[in-house]
Motif scaffolding. Sequence first.
Motif, PDB file in Angstrom:
ATOM      1  N   LEU A  59      38.417  35.652  37.173  1.00 10.28           N
ATOM      2  CA  LEU A  59      39.114  34.436  37.576  1.00 10.28           C
ATOM      3  C   LEU A  59      38.319  33.177  37.259  1.00 10.28           C
ATOM      4  CD1 LEU A  59      40.663  35.510  40.999  1.00 10.28           C
ATOM      5  CD2 LEU A  59      41.828  35.225  38.808  1.00 10.28           C
ATOM      6  N   SER A  60      37.013  33.316  37.128  1.00 11.86           N
ATOM      7  CA  SER A  60      36.177  32.150  36.827  1.00 11.86           C
ATOM      8  C   SER A  60      36.172  31.806  35.338  1.00 11.86           C
ATOM      9  CB  SER A  60      34.735  32.394  37.303  1.00 11.86           C
ATOM     10  OG  SER A  60      34.076  33.355  36.485  1.00 11.86           O
ATOM     11  N   LEU A  61      36.655  32.718  34.493  1.00 11.97           N
ATOM     12  CA  LEU A  61      36.658  32.475  33.050  1.00 11.97           C
ATOM     13  C   LEU A  61      37.796  31.522  32.689  1.00 11.97           C
ATOM     14  CD1 LEU A  61      35.973  36.092  31.801  1.00 11.97           C
ATOM     15  CD2 LEU A  61      34.582  34.097  31.224  1.00 11.97           C
ATOM     16  N   PRO A  62      37.486  30.376  32.095  1.00  8.55           N
ATOM     17  CA  PRO A  62      38.506  29.346  31.834  1.00  8.55           C
ATOM     18  C   PRO A  62      39.265  29.564  30.524  1.00  8.55           C
ATOM     19  CG  PRO A  62      36.356  28.514  31.227  1.00  8.55           C
ATOM     20  CD  PRO A  62      36.126  29.898  31.772  1.00  8.55           C
ATOM     21  N   TYR A  63      39.836  30.765  30.368  1.00  4.91           N
ATOM     22  CA  TYR A  63      40.580  31.093  29.158  1.00  4.91           C
ATOM     23  C   TYR A  63      41.806  31.915  29.505  1.00  4.91           C
ATOM     24  CZ  TYR A  63      36.003  30.108  27.092  1.00  4.91           C
ATOM     25  OH  TYR A  63      34.828  29.514  26.747  1.00  4.91           O
ATOM     26  N   LYS A  64      42.732  31.985  28.553  1.00 11.29           N
ATOM     27  CA  LYS A  64      43.787  32.979  28.637  1.00 11.29           C
ATOM     28  C   LYS A  64      43.142  34.351  28.500  1.00 11.29           C
ATOM     29  CE  LYS A  64      47.535  30.340  28.658  1.00 11.29           C
ATOM     30  NZ  LYS A  64      48.567  30.367  29.694  1.00 11.29           N
ATOM     31  N   LYS A  65      43.612  35.304  29.299  1.00 14.72           N
ATOM     32  CA  LYS A  65      43.042  36.650  29.261  1.00 14.72           C
ATOM     33  C   LYS A  65      44.178  37.662  29.146  1.00 14.72           C
ATOM     34  CE  LYS A  65      40.965  35.585  33.126  1.00 14.72           C
ATOM     35  NZ  LYS A  65      40.999  34.102  33.079  1.00 14.72           N
ATOM     36  N   LEU A  66      44.025  38.595  28.220  1.00  7.35           N
ATOM     37  CA  LEU A  66      45.042  39.619  27.992  1.00  7.35           C
ATOM     38  C   LEU A  66      44.392  40.991  27.988  1.00  7.35           C
ATOM     39  CD1 LEU A  66      46.981  38.012  24.993  1.00  7.35           C
ATOM     40  CD2 LEU A  66      47.655  37.976  27.387  1.00  7.35           C
ATOM     41  N   ILE A  67      45.163  41.988  28.446  1.00  7.31           N
ATOM     42  CA  ILE A  67      44.765  43.387  28.331  1.00  7.31           C
ATOM     43  C   ILE A  67      45.387  43.955  27.061  1.00  7.31           C
ATOM     44  CG2 ILE A  67      45.123  45.698  29.291  1.00  7.31           C
ATOM     45  CD1 ILE A  67      43.028  44.221  30.816  1.00  7.31           C
ATOM     46  N   PHE A  68      44.599  44.717  26.302  1.00  9.48           N
ATOM     47  CA  PHE A  68      45.086  45.397  25.103  1.00  9.48           C
ATOM     48  C   PHE A  68      44.662  46.858  25.200  1.00  9.48           C
ATOM     49  CE2 PHE A  68      44.450  45.845  20.231  1.00  9.48           C
ATOM     50  CZ  PHE A  68      45.652  46.532  20.124  1.00  9.48           C
ATOM     51  N   THR A  69      45.598  47.733  25.483  1.00 13.99           N
ATOM     52  CA  THR A  69      45.286  49.141  25.695  1.00 13.99           C
ATOM     53  C   THR A  69      46.239  50.031  24.914  1.00 13.99           C
ATOM     54  OG1 THR A  69      45.103  50.903  27.361  1.00 13.99           O
ATOM     55  CG2 THR A  69      46.724  49.164  27.786  1.00 13.99           C
ATOM     56  N   LEU A  83      41.951  48.381  40.933  1.00 11.93           N
ATOM     57  CA  LEU A  83      40.759  47.549  40.783  1.00 11.93           C
ATOM     58  C   LEU A  83      40.936  46.172  41.428  1.00 11.93           C
ATOM     59  CD1 LEU A  83      39.909  48.401  37.067  1.00 11.93           C
ATOM     60  CD2 LEU A  83      38.515  48.992  39.053  1.00 11.93           C
ATOM     61  N   GLY A  84      42.180  45.790  41.687  1.00 11.63           N
ATOM     62  CA  GLY A  84      42.444  44.498  42.321  1.00 11.63           C
ATOM     63  C   GLY A  84      42.371  43.341  41.352  1.00 11.63           C
ATOM     64  N   ILE A  85      42.670  43.590  40.077  1.00 14.72           N
ATOM     65  CA  ILE A  85      42.554  42.531  39.062  1.00 14.72           C
ATOM     66  C   ILE A  85      43.860  42.341  38.296  1.00 14.72           C
ATOM     67  CG2 ILE A  85      40.061  42.799  38.792  1.00 14.72           C
ATOM     68  CD1 ILE A  85      40.580  44.473  36.295  1.00 14.72           C
ATOM     69  N   GLU A  86      44.973  42.845  38.845  1.00  7.76           N
ATOM     70  CA  GLU A  86      46.230  42.789  38.106  1.00  7.76           C
ATOM     71  C   GLU A  86      46.732  41.362  37.884  1.00  7.76           C
ATOM     72  OE1 GLU A  86      47.404  43.350  42.453  1.00  7.76           O
ATOM     73  OE2 GLU A  86      45.772  43.910  41.096  1.00  7.76           O
ATOM     74  N   ASP A  87      46.327  40.423  38.734  1.00  4.99           N
ATOM     75  CA  ASP A  87      46.787  39.042  38.581  1.00  4.99           C
ATOM     76  C   ASP A  87      45.767  38.169  37.849  1.00  4.99           C
ATOM     77  OD1 ASP A  87      44.951  39.172  40.629  1.00  4.99           O
ATOM     78  OD2 ASP A  87      45.924  37.639  41.858  1.00  4.99           O
ATOM     79  N   CYS A  88      44.787  38.805  37.214  1.00  4.19           N
ATOM     80  CA  CYS A  88      43.769  38.054  36.475  1.00  4.19           C
ATOM     81  C   CYS A  88      44.146  37.861  35.006  1.00  4.19           C
ATOM     82  CB  CYS A  88      42.420  38.779  36.550  1.00  4.19           C
ATOM     83  SG  CYS A  88      41.726  38.896  38.207  1.00  4.19           S
ATOM     84  N   PHE A  89      45.297  38.416  34.594  1.00  2.00           N
ATOM     85  CA  PHE A  89      45.664  38.410  33.181  1.00  2.00           C
ATOM     86  C   PHE A  89      47.061  37.836  32.976  1.00  2.00           C
ATOM     87  CE2 PHE A  89      42.687  41.804  34.004  1.00  2.00           C
ATOM     88  CZ  PHE A  89      41.719  41.591  33.026  1.00  2.00           C
ATOM     89  N   GLU A  90      47.223  37.169  31.836  1.00  5.12           N
ATOM     90  CA  GLU A  90      48.523  36.615  31.479  1.00  5.12           C
ATOM     91  C   GLU A  90      49.480  37.686  30.969  1.00  5.12           C
ATOM     92  OE1 GLU A  90      46.299  33.313  32.375  1.00  5.12           O
ATOM     93  OE2 GLU A  90      45.716  34.938  31.038  1.00  5.12           O
ATOM     94  N   THR A 120      45.874  33.063  38.889  1.00  6.10           N
ATOM     95  CA  THR A 120      45.662  32.259  40.089  1.00  6.10           C
ATOM     96  C   THR A 120      44.404  31.452  40.010  1.00  6.10           C
ATOM     97  OG1 THR A 120      44.548  34.143  41.141  1.00  6.10           O
ATOM     98  CG2 THR A 120      46.913  33.920  41.509  1.00  6.10           C
ATOM     99  N   ALA A 121      43.698  31.531  38.867  1.00  8.96           N
ATOM    100  CA  ALA A 121      42.442  30.771  38.752  1.00  8.96           C
ATOM    101  C   ALA A 121      42.732  29.288  38.627  1.00  8.96           C
ATOM    102  CB  ALA A 121      41.657  31.254  37.533  1.00  8.96           C
TER     103      ALA A 121
END
Length: 217
Positions: A46-56, A70-77, A216-217
């Motif tokens: 959340l502290s990273l000031p960029y767009k973040k995407l998961i690629f799996t 992990l509790g990080i589902e809302d950390c990605f666009e 939410t960052a």
Amino acid sequence: MANENREAQRPKYDCLLFDLDDTFFVHGKLPYEKLKPDPVLRNLLLSLPYKKLIFTSADKIHALKALGILGIEDCFEGIICFETLNAINKSTVNYAKSPKIFDIIGHFAQPNPSAVLPKTPVVCKPSEYAIESALKIANLNPQTTLFFEDSVRNIQSGKRLGLHTVQVGTSQNLKGADYAIETIHNLREALPELWEVDIKSEATYPGKLAVETQVTA
């Protein structure tokens, strides 16, 4: 002058592209009951000031479940997963014109296997076509995208396409990796420049990704 030169040469990023399983946890920690929330990782993301995407290369169900635990589902666009890259309606795939089935295990068992893989009906990493497709779907410029992986083959494929790459799981820079970190938790110490920006980048997407979440960052 040296500091000014480093600033001039430092890449400017618009997006951080993370592999899911290889970056945030290892398959040895599955099944899911062995996973647990990671508030340290959440705060870092959340502290990273960029767009973040998961690629799996995994499917959407696995991605959502793992991120949720992990509790990080809302950390990605968004999430680019198996369903994003492959046709859901199998009738739309013309297998008569598809390449022959490729034995990837046999391929890498050869003494000197080529790192470049042929196209197959199933699109997934480390295929360069899969990475190209993900970049196109998310409307990303590889020159301004930082790609996090622990797979050497995936890193090398991404590097050939112009991505900036971070090898996760080792402190040694391997071929194709611009940076290397033992764990994603070491990111702030290894790449402090990621936090040395004034304005968050705003990327636009031409269409819906497999899953979209609110940052939410």
